[in-house]
Design an enzyme around this catalytic site. Structure first.
Site, PDB file in Angstrom:
ATOM      1  N   SER A 301       0.539  -1.145   0.209  1.00 38.20           N
ATOM      2  CA  SER A 301       0.096  -0.239  -0.017  1.00 38.20           C
ATOM      3  C   SER A 301       0.808   1.158  -0.029  1.00 38.20           C
ATOM      4  O   SER A 301       1.534   1.545  -0.874  1.00 38.20           O
ATOM      5  CB  SER A 301      -0.821   0.073   1.404  1.00 38.20           C
ATOM      6  OG  SER A 301      -1.812   0.940   1.082  1.00 38.20           O
ATOM      7  N   ASP A 312       9.937   5.160 -10.031  1.00 35.42           N
ATOM      8  CA  ASP A 312       9.030   6.091 -11.262  1.00 35.42           C
ATOM      9  C   ASP A 312       9.898   7.134 -11.846  1.00 35.42           C
ATOM     10  O   ASP A 312      10.232   7.582 -12.831  1.00 35.42           O
ATOM     11  CB  ASP A 312       7.785   6.255 -11.139  1.00 35.42           C
ATOM     12  CG  ASP A 312       6.998   4.982 -11.494  1.00 35.42           C
ATOM     13  OD1 ASP A 312       7.783   3.676 -11.659  1.00 35.42           O
ATOM     14  OD2 ASP A 312       5.753   4.772 -11.328  1.00 35.42           O
ATOM     15  N   LYS A 326      -0.379  -4.198  -3.331  1.00 32.95           N
ATOM     16  CA  LYS A 326      -1.916  -3.730  -2.904  1.00 32.95           C
ATOM     17  C   LYS A 326      -1.708  -2.306  -3.583  1.00 32.95           C
ATOM     18  O   LYS A 326      -1.499  -1.328  -3.079  1.00 32.95           O
ATOM     19  CB  LYS A 326      -1.782  -3.424  -1.383  1.00 32.95           C
ATOM     20  CG  LYS A 326      -3.255  -3.052  -0.881  1.00 32.95           C
ATOM     21  CD  LYS A 326      -3.260  -3.053   0.571  1.00 32.95           C
ATOM     22  CE  LYS A 326      -5.016  -2.618   0.760  1.00 32.95           C
ATOM     23  NZ  LYS A 326      -4.893  -1.121   0.698  1.00 32.95           N
TER      24      LYS A 326
END
Length: 565
Positions: A301, A312, A326
């Protein structure tokens, strides 16, 4: 005529509000029909069923059955459980600051760990103390299930900050047990999610974060600035076993390392209100410091938002093993009678555009099971500078470290309280070490542990024995047993249960868990975090890449390898 017009107008209003539809498959009609059926069935059972039904239990089972068709994160909290939900979100409660659990040997509740600096620890309560009375009321299980008993004692220990009570415990000693009383004043308890921060090498800082509760970004920032003041030139963020929490807190931590206004995550759901974009809100602390983030299969999460967005944005090297996967976002909705529904309302997407959710709960098998998205069905996305990353299965580390195996015997040793009990006994006869670095479990200590295990007539299930038994049964069924008798006998002999051998074979792994439990008694969670770092393969890989500037820069650049990752 007027009546007809009135009916037409009313019908038009109902259509406008979406309460009536002319579609062949009228969803609203199905909802109304099935709710009426549910209500009627319950009334008929209540009136005519031969025995008196338990109203709350029956309705609760109905609710649970309904929620079982969604995902594991959509949950109903009745009024009496809402406080636990709030505590999970905020990390705050009124009490004494101590973890407790059911202890089968005494049929009582035992103190597992007092929190450092909180009322229980300050009063002198120790791990291993068995709770007898709270405020003059004896804590007996009676007919309650262990979980219900734990909840009852927990509720008794909690209360308004400033209120006092006497806690009576039984402290198991080496040759005897002693009853002790402590006067404790409750206070607002807030667990610090930064379990430990410090320098792990000359100029490499380290922060362990175990959750994303309210305001945890402030705790993190304080630790980070302190490390920089102490000379940290690079930083390791440890998110292993961090199951997540507040999404905005994760965004604020990312914001300490990237420019203000950078999109970190966005959410998309069924309704427009569930679509949101979360950008960094404050000026960063340091956009240049080299970063490594440690993750594992229990990082989920918000941990995946933090690690995934930094990956990223090509801002950190990720080290460890693949995260949980998740990518679902939950919000809370108020219900009648002070209940709360925690419901999944959207999926989150990190800067490259990927969603790292590993399981599609809308596609369940006939038996109700679900499976992770296979790697072959995942999609390629690209980081800010063009490195290839994939969706559909958690965050994949830039440097993968093989996770250590967890021997089966350790689970049973811990489940039977043998690790816990040995740590309690160890503290009777050993002075506290000067520091975590000075502590070492000796061969003599381990022999003492082995003697404790043997004295309890400890046994445990071995998966190899179970598999052999199943194989023998299948061979018998298929008619191969007569020809394979000798082979089975030889294999059975080799797989014979040998406790002494198993305790010696897995000495290193068992000793690590014993050491962590013992150190927790002396130095609390801070010490346990430090003890886990001894011989930590993930940490060593992180240090190695931070000390090799060329390797660090190579990972965070576009190469042939990163394009085919």
């Amino acid at each position: 005529m007027n009546t007809k017009r009135t009916l037409i107008a009313a019908f038009a209003v109902l259509i406008g509000f979406g309460l009536v539809s002319f579609k062949g498959d009228d969803r609203n009609f199905k909802i109304s029909k099935n709710l009426d059926l549910f209500n009627s069935i319950f009334k008929e059972l209540d009136l005519f069923y031969v025995d008196t039904i338990d109203v709350e239990k029956m309705i609760q089972n109905g609710v649970n059955g309904m929620l079982a068709l969604t995902d594991p994160y959509t949950e109903y909290y009745p009024e009496e459980e809402v406080s636990s939900l709030k505590e999970m979100i905020t990390g705050k409660y009124g009490g004494i600051g101590s973890a407790i659990r059911y202890y089968e040997a005494y049929d009582r509740i035992v103190v597992v760990e007092p929190t450092e600096g909180m009322p229980a620890a300050e009063a002198g309560v120790k791990a291993g103390d068995i709770i007898l009375e709270v405020g003059g009321k004896e804590m007996l299980r009676g007919e309650m299930k262990p979980q219900e008993f734990s909840s009852k004692v927990s509720e008794a220990l909690r209360g308004e900050p400033g209120t006092s009570f006497v806690l009576k415990v039984l402290r198991p000693m080496q040759n005897d047990s002693t009853e002790m009383e402590f006067k404790i004043t409750r206070k607002n308890i807030r667990t610090n999610p930064v379990t430990y921060h410090g320098m792990v090498r000359d100029s490499i800082g380290y922060i362990a974060l175990n959750g994303f509760t309210d305001n945890c970004s402030k705790d993190f920032k304080k630790a980070f600035i302190e490390l920089k003041q102490n000379g940290a030139k690079s930083l390791i963020i440890d998110l292993r076993n961090n199951g997540g929490g507040s999404l905005p807190e994760a965004v604020d931590i990312v914001g300490m390392f990237v420019p203000k206004g950078q999109q970190v995550v966005y959410t998309k759901g069924k309704i427009k209100q569930a679509d949101n974009s979360f950008n960094t809100r404050f000026e960063p602390v340091d956009t240049e410091i080299p970063l490594v983030v440690l993750v594992n299969g229990s990082s989920a999460s918000a941990s995946e938002i933090l690690s995934g967005s930094l990956q990223d944005l090509d801002r950190a090297v990720i080290v460890g093993s693949r995260t949980y996967g998740k990518g679902l976002v939950q919000t809370t909705r108020p219900l009648p009678y002070n209940g709360t529904l925690k419901v999944t309302t959207s999926k989150y997407y990190i800067p490259s555009g990927r969603c790292i959710q590993a399981i599609d709960y809308s596609k369940k098998n006939a038996d109700g099971s679900v499976a992770r998205t296979p790697d072959s069905l995942t999609n390629v996305f690209h980081t800010a500078i063009g490195r290839e990353v994939r969706d559909g299965g958690g965050i994949r580390p830039d440097i993968e470290v093989k996770a250590p195996k967890f021997p089966n015997i350790i689970f049973y040793l811990m489940n039977e309280d043998l690790v816990f009990d040995y740590a309690t006994q160890y503290c009777w006869t050993h002075q506290a070490p000067a520091s975590v670095a000075d502590f070492k479990l000796t061969d003599e200590d381990y022999e003492a542990f082995k003697n404790l295990v043997k004295s309890r007539n400890f046994t445990y299930d071995r998966q190899s024995e179970k598999m052999l038994k199943s194989l023998k049964e299948m061979a018998e069924f298929e008619g191969y047993m007569d020809e394979a008798k000798e082979e089975f006998a030889a294999l059975e002999k080799k797989l014979n249960h040998n406790l002494e051998r198993d305790l010696d074979t897995f000495k290193k792994q068992i000793s690590e868990y014993l050491s962590q439990e013992i150190i927790t008694r002396y130095f609390y969670q801070r010490g346990a975090a430090m003890e886990r770092l001894k011989g930590d393969a993930d940490l060593e890989s992180a240090i190695e890449v931070l000390q090799n500037k060329d390797e660090y820069n190579k990972i965070l650049s576009v190469t042939e390898d990163t394009q085919t990752k």
